[in-house]
Scaffold this active site. Structure first.
Site, PDB file in Angstrom:
ATOM      1  N   TYR A 294      -6.718 -11.964   4.019  1.00 45.36           N
ATOM      2  CA  TYR A 294      -6.810 -10.732   4.371  1.00 45.36           C
ATOM      3  C   TYR A 294      -8.158 -10.263   4.791  1.00 45.36           C
ATOM      4  O   TYR A 294      -8.810 -10.195   6.078  1.00 45.36           O
ATOM      5  CB  TYR A 294      -6.374  -9.836   3.269  1.00 45.36           C
ATOM      6  CG  TYR A 294      -6.329  -8.431   4.019  1.00 45.36           C
ATOM      7  CD1 TYR A 294      -5.380  -8.346   4.982  1.00 45.36           C
ATOM      8  CD2 TYR A 294      -7.043  -7.331   3.526  1.00 45.36           C
ATOM      9  CE1 TYR A 294      -5.264  -6.840   5.636  1.00 45.36           C
ATOM     10  CE2 TYR A 294      -6.922  -6.026   4.170  1.00 45.36           C
ATOM     11  CZ  TYR A 294      -6.006  -5.961   5.001  1.00 45.36           C
ATOM     12  OH  TYR A 294      -5.879  -4.571   5.770  1.00 45.36           O
TER      13      TYR A 294
ATOM     14  N   SER B 262     -10.594  -2.664   8.255  1.00 48.46           N
ATOM     15  CA  SER B 262     -10.624  -2.337   6.848  1.00 48.46           C
ATOM     16  C   SER B 262     -11.675  -2.392   6.176  1.00 48.46           C
ATOM     17  O   SER B 262     -12.735  -3.195   6.695  1.00 48.46           O
ATOM     18  CB  SER B 262      -9.571  -3.155   6.275  1.00 48.46           C
ATOM     19  OG  SER B 262      -9.391  -3.076   4.706  1.00 48.46           O
TER      20      SER B 262
END
Length: 236
Positions: free
Chosen positions: A152, A139
């Site tokens: 995250y 990501s």
């Protein structure tokens, strides 16, 4: 890599980005195994892909190494080879660090970070034999930190570092390794339900096209880390 007849394994392939990649690879004549955490999700995805001879649905929790070992064994038993592995499965929970639930922290670590290790560990011998390709779905959160993203961010920074180091370890075996780092994607991630409001976002089939481009690139060239972002986020 000539794609016709090659075999791919996509973790978390029952919906979203993984499902979009599976569709793209099937269109190229590949055989594709997809995994999810429930038999129902795997069966539903296989039915939706509508290519029963070339799709294998598997139940595997990537946080469990034994699950991934069984998944790879099932692929080899069915098709006798494994050429492409996409470690795509992931979860995200977002909260200020002082409010982040301990269980959610460990779920992200176990799925997003331990999962990519388990998937590679289970498949690396098969990839050595095929001189194949291992990819992770990271990501932009693996290079850009943000408030309420500590857990995250930690996992995705870890995925990027893990993948790049693994690339150095595995290229003597002619295994190519890449991490793909998307921005906003029209997927089911974080309980999103894709709709017309997501038209500005990257679409799963766009990631599928990128994977095909990587697989068909001349073997002398390796894009090892790729950032992908929406062209016009101002249109959201």
């Amino acid at each position: 890599m000539k794609l016709e007849g090659k075999v791919a394994y996509i973790t978390g392939g029952t919906k979203g980005i993984g499902y979009g990649i599976a569709k793209s690879l099937l269109e190229q004549g590949m055989k594709v195994a997809i995994s999810g955490r429930s038999k129902e999700s795997a069966d539903t995805a296989v039915k939706g892909l509508n290519n029963p001879n070339n799709v294998l649905g598997l139940v595997s929790d990537v946080s469990n190494l034994e699950d991934e070992q069984k998944a790879v064994a099932a692929i080899l038993d069915k098709w006798g080879q494994l050429d492409v592995v996409m470690a795509n499965a992931g979860v995200g929970h977002f909260a200020p660090i002082d409010e982040l639930n301990d269980d959610k922290w460990h779920q992200m670590i176990n799925t997003n970070l331990n999962g990519v290790y388990h998937t590679l560990k289970a498949s690396v011998d098969a990839l050595k034999k095929s001189e194949g390709y291992y990819m992770t779905l990271a990501s932009l959160a693996g290079t850009n930190f943000f408030a309420q993203g500590a857990g995250y961010n930690a996992t995705k920074f870890g995925v990027v570092g893990f993948t790049q180091a693994a690339m150095l370890d595995l290229r003597p075996y002619n295994i190519k390794v890449t991490t793909i780092m998307p921005g906003s994607v029209a997927s089911h991630f974080n309980n999103n339900e894709p709709s017309d409001k997501d038209a500005w976002k990257i679409q799963p089939e766009d990631i599928g096209k990128l994977v095909i481009d990587l697989l068909t690139m001349h073997p002398r060239t390796l894009p090892s880390k790729i950032e992908v972002r929406p062209t016009r986020p101002d249109l959201k």
